[in-house]
Design an enzyme around this catalytic site. Structure first.
Site, PDB file in Angstrom:
ATOM      1  N   CYS A  13     -67.017 -24.208 -22.637  1.00  0.00           N
ATOM      2  CA  CYS A  13     -67.476 -24.845 -23.875  1.00  0.00           C
ATOM      3  C   CYS A  13     -66.629 -24.351 -25.045  1.00  0.00           C
ATOM      4  CB  CYS A  13     -68.940 -24.548 -24.175  1.00  0.00           C
ATOM      5  SG  CYS A  13     -69.397 -25.269 -25.775  1.00  0.00           S
ATOM      6  N   LYS A  53     -76.911 -32.033 -18.927  1.00  0.00           N
ATOM      7  CA  LYS A  53     -76.259 -31.334 -20.034  1.00  0.00           C
ATOM      8  C   LYS A  53     -76.236 -29.829 -19.744  1.00  0.00           C
ATOM      9  CE  LYS A  53     -74.754 -30.090 -24.128  1.00  0.00           C
ATOM     10  NZ  LYS A  53     -73.347 -30.354 -24.528  1.00  0.00           N
TER      11      LYS A  53
HETATM   12  O1  RRO Z   1     -71.919 -28.936 -26.400  1.00  0.00           O
HETATM   13  C1  RRO Z   1     -70.688 -28.944 -26.651  1.00  0.00           C
HETATM   14  O2  RRO Z   1     -70.238 -28.805 -27.796  1.00  0.00           O
HETATM   15  C2  RRO Z   1     -69.694 -29.100 -25.579  1.00  0.00           C
HETATM   16  C3  RRO Z   1     -69.729 -28.403 -24.400  1.00  0.00           C
HETATM   17 BR1  RRO Z   1     -71.112 -27.261 -23.920  1.00  0.00          BR
HETATM   18  C4  RRO Z   1     -68.657 -28.531 -23.490  1.00  0.00           C
HETATM   19  O3  RRO Z   1     -68.610 -27.903 -22.416  1.00  0.00           O
HETATM   20  N1  RRO Z   1     -67.643 -29.352 -23.828  1.00  0.00           N
HETATM   21  C5  RRO Z   1     -67.623 -30.057 -24.972  1.00  0.00           C
HETATM   22  O4  RRO Z   1     -66.664 -30.812 -25.219  1.00  0.00           O
HETATM   23  N2  RRO Z   1     -68.654 -29.912 -25.853  1.00  0.00           N
END
Ligand code: RRO
Length: 315
Positions: A133, A44
């Site tokens: 993100c 993650k």
């Molecule tokens: O954690 C998120 O909300 C998230 C991330 Br970091 C990302 O790079 N892509 C996404 O769809 N959600």
């Protein structure tokens, strides 16, 4: 049939892995990926400090299995947790799987600190820096600010000091493909881009209750799954055509079966990540999709992915 691939100089026994964010926040989830038939795994996206993320519900599948929406808000254990995981990772595991680490600092300073820590640890894991993100309020995506992205690479590339990759948002304009590729071509250590992160800030609404499906940001969230497949293929192919020799593209977006993996490879992908479908199906997805890909390749008479990678025909 040979599904192996090499990314950033590291061999993957097969070209499938999870999309960062799915099933990879905690060690037990990462262990499930180790034990699955994936060819690799990625953690993650990490920030400097651990985060709880946005309020729930923050992920929902869309009706008709067309995809998903999420606004997780970067819930993660903080980079030291993943650094520690990488230090203890068995790089000689029986499946021969390499480890990818995703970093998504909330600022360039955060990314700098995390990259320095991974450099100092000198581990055989590969970094994928997430510039895309879509879900942290007040933090625009670096990938949509070409100047900021180039500045970030000017700082991070020499710190990392060896081959790494970048997770990109989807682009929707040819000028943006041109501008972004020209930036990546300036940095020798940027050896892959992963296309695409979720299509940012969609709004999914339930008809009966007339209510948004997820709670954060008035229901706005990143879209993934089958509905983003043509956008993902376009981004994979656009960068495949523009990047200098030696640079690769990892495909991500819209994979539900071996068929979509085949299409990603035709568009130019050297490895393929699975997000929404992994979330919905669990880690058994890797065995099923691999079997489907082998059957499809066999039916078409292909014995390796090199035979058709990037060979999409145009009219
Ligand atoms: O954690 C998120 O909300 C998230 C991330 Br970091 C990302 O790079 N892509 C996404 O769809 N959600």
């Amino acid at each position: 049939v040979d599904l192996s691939t090499t990314i950033a100089g590291v061999k993957l026994p097969n070209l499938l892995l999870n999309a960062s964010g799915v099933n990879c926040r905690f060690e037990n989830e990462l262990q499930q990926l180790v034990e699955s038939k994936s060819g690799s795994l990625i953690t993650k996206s990490a920030t400097l400090n651990s985060r709880e993320g946005n309020p729930e519900p923050r992920y929902a599948p869309l009706a008709g299995s067309i995809g998903s929406i999420n606004s997780m808000g970067l819930p993660n254990q903080g980079y030291e947790y993943y650094l520690n995981y990488a230090k203890n990772f068995d790089y000689n595991n029986t499946a021969g799987k390499p480890l990818f680490i995703s970093l998504a600092g909330l600022s360039l300073a955060e990314n700098k600190t995390m990259c320095e820590a991974f450099r100092d640890a000198n581990l055989p894991c590969v970094l994928e820096v997430n510039f895309s993100c879509p879900n942290v309020p007040g933090k625009p995506q670096v990938g949509y600010d070409m100047e900021a992205m180039e500045q970030a690479l000017q700082v991070l590339d020499p710190i990392i000091g060896r081959p790494f990759g970048i997770k990109l948002p989807p682009y929707f304009d040819i000028a943006h493909f041109d501008q972004a590729a020209a930036i990546f071509n300036k940095f020798d250590n940027v050896v892959f881009v992963t296309c695409i992160n979720s299509v940012g800030n969609g709004l999914a609404i339930d008809l009966d209750s007339e209510t948004a499906l997820i709670k954060p940001k008035d229901g706005f969230g990143g879209l993934g799954g089958l509905l983003v497949l043509p956008t993902a293929l376009a981004n994979v192919n656009a960068f495949y055509r523009r990047l200098k020799p030696g640079k690769q593209v990892i495909g991500c977006g819209g994979v539900t079966s071996g068929k979509e993996v085949f299409l990603h490879i035709l568009a130019g992908a050297s490895a393929v990540e699975i997000g929404t479908q992994l979330m919905e199906e669990g880690t058994g997805v890797f065995e099923r999709v691999q079997k489907e890909l082998v059957e499809l390749m066999t039916a078409k008479g292909y014995k390796s992915v090199e035979e058709f990678r990037g060979k999409v025909k145009t009219l």
